[in-house]
Write a protein that holds these residues in place. Structure first.
Motif, PDB file in Angstrom:
ATOM      1  N   LYS A 179       0.827  -1.208   0.000  1.00 35.13           N
ATOM      2  CA  LYS A 179       0.000   0.000   0.000  1.00 35.13           C
ATOM      3  C   LYS A 179       0.860   1.258   0.000  1.00 35.13           C
ATOM      4  O   LYS A 179       0.547   2.241  -0.685  1.00 35.13           O
ATOM      5  CB  LYS A 179      -0.928  -0.007   1.218  1.00 35.13           C
ATOM      6  CG  LYS A 179      -2.023  -1.067   1.144  1.00 35.13           C
ATOM      7  CD  LYS A 179      -2.869  -1.066   2.403  1.00 35.13           C
ATOM      8  CE  LYS A 179      -3.945  -2.142   2.333  1.00 35.13           C
ATOM      9  NZ  LYS A 179      -4.745  -2.204   3.590  1.00 35.13           N
ATOM     10  N   MET A 180       1.975   1.237   0.765  1.00 31.01           N
ATOM     11  CA  MET A 180       2.855   2.394   0.810  1.00 31.01           C
ATOM     12  C   MET A 180       3.520   2.630  -0.542  1.00 31.01           C
ATOM     13  O   MET A 180       3.733   3.771  -0.958  1.00 31.01           O
ATOM     14  CB  MET A 180       3.916   2.199   1.897  1.00 31.01           C
ATOM     15  CG  MET A 180       3.362   2.232   3.320  1.00 31.01           C
ATOM     16  SD  MET A 180       2.491   3.763   3.704  1.00 31.01           S
ATOM     17  CE  MET A 180       3.822   4.949   3.577  1.00 31.01           C
ATOM     18  N   PHE A 181       3.862   1.543  -1.241  1.00 27.30           N
ATOM     19  CA  PHE A 181       4.463   1.685  -2.567  1.00 27.30           C
ATOM     20  C   PHE A 181       3.507   2.374  -3.529  1.00 27.30           C
ATOM     21  O   PHE A 181       3.876   3.322  -4.231  1.00 27.30           O
ATOM     22  CB  PHE A 181       4.859   0.306  -3.112  1.00 27.30           C
ATOM     23  CG  PHE A 181       5.257   0.328  -4.565  1.00 27.30           C
ATOM     24  CD1 PHE A 181       6.507   0.785  -4.947  1.00 27.30           C
ATOM     25  CD2 PHE A 181       4.360  -0.088  -5.546  1.00 27.30           C
ATOM     26  CE1 PHE A 181       6.867   0.823  -6.286  1.00 27.30           C
ATOM     27  CE2 PHE A 181       4.716  -0.065  -6.888  1.00 27.30           C
ATOM     28  CZ  PHE A 181       5.975   0.396  -7.262  1.00 27.30           C
ATOM     29  N   TRP A 182       2.249   1.895  -3.558  1.00 26.68           N
ATOM     30  CA  TRP A 182       1.278   2.483  -4.472  1.00 26.68           C
ATOM     31  C   TRP A 182       0.910   3.908  -4.053  1.00 26.68           C
ATOM     32  O   TRP A 182       0.655   4.764  -4.904  1.00 26.68           O
ATOM     33  CB  TRP A 182       0.026   1.613  -4.545  1.00 26.68           C
ATOM     34  CG  TRP A 182       0.254   0.353  -5.329  1.00 26.68           C
ATOM     35  CD1 TRP A 182       0.326  -0.920  -4.861  1.00 26.68           C
ATOM     36  CD2 TRP A 182       0.467   0.277  -6.749  1.00 26.68           C
ATOM     37  NE1 TRP A 182       0.577  -1.793  -5.872  1.00 26.68           N
ATOM     38  CE2 TRP A 182       0.663  -1.101  -7.056  1.00 26.68           C
ATOM     39  CE3 TRP A 182       0.520   1.210  -7.772  1.00 26.68           C
ATOM     40  CZ2 TRP A 182       0.902  -1.539  -8.340  1.00 26.68           C
ATOM     41  CZ3 TRP A 182       0.749   0.766  -9.059  1.00 26.68           C
ATOM     42  CH2 TRP A 182       0.949  -0.585  -9.349  1.00 26.68           C
ATOM     43  N   LEU A 183       0.904   4.162  -2.733  1.00 23.06           N
ATOM     44  CA  LEU A 183       0.638   5.523  -2.272  1.00 23.06           C
ATOM     45  C   LEU A 183       1.763   6.465  -2.704  1.00 23.06           C
ATOM     46  O   LEU A 183       1.510   7.593  -3.145  1.00 23.06           O
ATOM     47  CB  LEU A 183       0.493   5.542  -0.748  1.00 23.06           C
ATOM     48  CG  LEU A 183       0.215   6.909  -0.113  1.00 23.06           C
ATOM     49  CD1 LEU A 183      -1.099   7.480  -0.635  1.00 23.06           C
ATOM     50  CD2 LEU A 183       0.165   6.790   1.414  1.00 23.06           C
ATOM     51  N   GLY A 184       3.026   6.005  -2.588  1.00 24.92           N
ATOM     52  CA  GLY A 184       4.149   6.817  -3.025  1.00 24.92           C
ATOM     53  C   GLY A 184       4.116   7.064  -4.526  1.00 24.92           C
ATOM     54  O   GLY A 184       4.395   8.178  -4.997  1.00 24.92           O
ATOM     55  N   PHE A 185       3.779   6.009  -5.267  1.00 27.19           N
ATOM     56  CA  PHE A 185       3.683   6.150  -6.724  1.00 27.19           C
ATOM     57  C   PHE A 185       2.586   7.134  -7.103  1.00 27.19           C
ATOM     58  O   PHE A 185       2.762   7.988  -7.986  1.00 27.19           O
ATOM     59  CB  PHE A 185       3.402   4.781  -7.346  1.00 27.19           C
ATOM     60  CG  PHE A 185       3.277   4.804  -8.843  1.00 27.19           C
ATOM     61  CD1 PHE A 185       4.405   4.861  -9.655  1.00 27.19           C
ATOM     62  CD2 PHE A 185       2.018   4.778  -9.448  1.00 27.19           C
ATOM     63  CE1 PHE A 185       4.283   4.897 -11.043  1.00 27.19           C
ATOM     64  CE2 PHE A 185       1.893   4.814 -10.825  1.00 27.19           C
ATOM     65  CZ  PHE A 185       3.033   4.863 -11.626  1.00 27.19           C
ATOM     66  N   LEU A 186       1.432   7.050  -6.399  1.00 25.37           N
ATOM     67  CA  LEU A 186       0.329   7.970  -6.689  1.00 25.37           C
ATOM     68  C   LEU A 186       0.717   9.404  -6.337  1.00 25.37           C
ATOM     69  O   LEU A 186       0.390  10.351  -7.079  1.00 25.37           O
ATOM     70  CB  LEU A 186      -0.914   7.543  -5.900  1.00 25.37           C
ATOM     71  CG  LEU A 186      -2.166   8.414  -6.064  1.00 25.37           C
ATOM     72  CD1 LEU A 186      -2.621   8.399  -7.514  1.00 25.37           C
ATOM     73  CD2 LEU A 186      -3.284   7.922  -5.152  1.00 25.37           C
ATOM     74  N   SER A 187       1.431   9.579  -5.202  1.00 25.65           N
ATOM     75  CA  SER A 187       1.860  10.928  -4.793  1.00 25.65           C
ATOM     76  C   SER A 187       2.813  11.520  -5.830  1.00 25.65           C
ATOM     77  O   SER A 187       2.714  12.705  -6.179  1.00 25.65           O
ATOM     78  CB  SER A 187       2.542  10.865  -3.421  1.00 25.65           C
ATOM     79  OG  SER A 187       1.664  10.374  -2.436  1.00 25.65           O
ATOM     80  N   LEU A 188       3.752  10.682  -6.323  1.00 22.82           N
ATOM     81  CA  LEU A 188       4.687  11.158  -7.347  1.00 22.82           C
ATOM     82  C   LEU A 188       3.950  11.550  -8.626  1.00 22.82           C
ATOM     83  O   LEU A 188       4.242  12.578  -9.253  1.00 22.82           O
ATOM     84  CB  LEU A 188       5.721  10.072  -7.637  1.00 22.82           C
ATOM     85  CG  LEU A 188       6.775  10.395  -8.703  1.00 22.82           C
ATOM     86  CD1 LEU A 188       7.600  11.608  -8.284  1.00 22.82           C
ATOM     87  CD2 LEU A 188       7.661   9.185  -8.953  1.00 22.82           C
TER      88      LEU A 188
END
Length: 212
Positions: A179-188
């Protein structure tokens, strides 16, 4: 000598993997006191409680009598008593998790305080070995062997329980990392999109003003 050392080691492990919680606390009228105990499924648990009397010859007043409820982490009720000065509960846990024993004293004016003694045993410590010895008509050595056998079984079950908990935690960590990976990707992606939008807006503005 070696046998005694092994027996002592197993007994020590048994104490580690079983639990005995004995405490005394003050409870004010109109307030609730809750005590939690982590119990694994299929474990025996026994609790005893009573309100202390300042004088054993004088009956306890109604204002000092308790309401007691024991529930699992899923909200299932295992014991309930109201308007009582003492009681006990015993059950085999059907589910793993934190079990709550809550004590409540009725509101009273003026405020009063009752002292409650509470003992909570789980695992091997919860078994009544005195009754086991009486019912079975067994000698001391045989009773100790039965204790050791129950201790070993408790340790074995506890190890499986801890392994299952570890698997649950690892699965939770993997899910959190994903979830943190996808959240970071979405934030970027959002940051790059906003930057591109600002660049386009500024370019359009300067072109309209004929600065470019």
């Amino acid at each position: 000598m070696i046998t005694q050392a092994i027996a002592l080691y197993l007994l020590l492990l048994g104490f580690l993997f079983s639990s005995t919680e004995s405490l005394r606390f003050d409870l004010q009228s109109g307030h609730t006191k809750c005590i939690a105990e982590d119990i694994k499924s299929n474990s025996m648990t026994v609790g005893n409680y009573h309100v202390q009397k300042h004088d054993e010859n004088i009956p306890l007043p109604d204002s000092h009598k308790l309401t007691v409820r024991v529930t699992s982490s899923y909200g299932n009720s295992y014991h309930y008593a109201e308007h009582t000065e003492s009681g006990q509960f015993a059950f085999t846990a059907a589910e793993s998790g934190d079990y709550m024993a809550c004590f409540w004293l009725s509101d009273h004016n003026p405020a009063i305080t009752a002292t409650v003694d509470f003992e909570w045993k789980t695992g091997v410590a919860a078994k009544d070995w005195g009754n086991v010895a009486k019912k079975g008509q067994i000698d001391v050595m045989e009773l100790e062997l039965k204790k050791l056998l129950d201790t070993v079984n408790s340790i074995h079950e506890e190890m499986f329980y801890l392994r299952d908990r570890e698997d649950e935690m690892q699965e939770l960590n993997r899910a959190t990392n994903s979830k943190m990976f996808w959240l970071g990707f979405l934030s970027l992606f959002v940051c790059l999109s906003v930057a591109a939008l600002q660049f386009w807006h500024l370019k359009t503005f300067f072109e309209r003003k004929k600065l470019l």
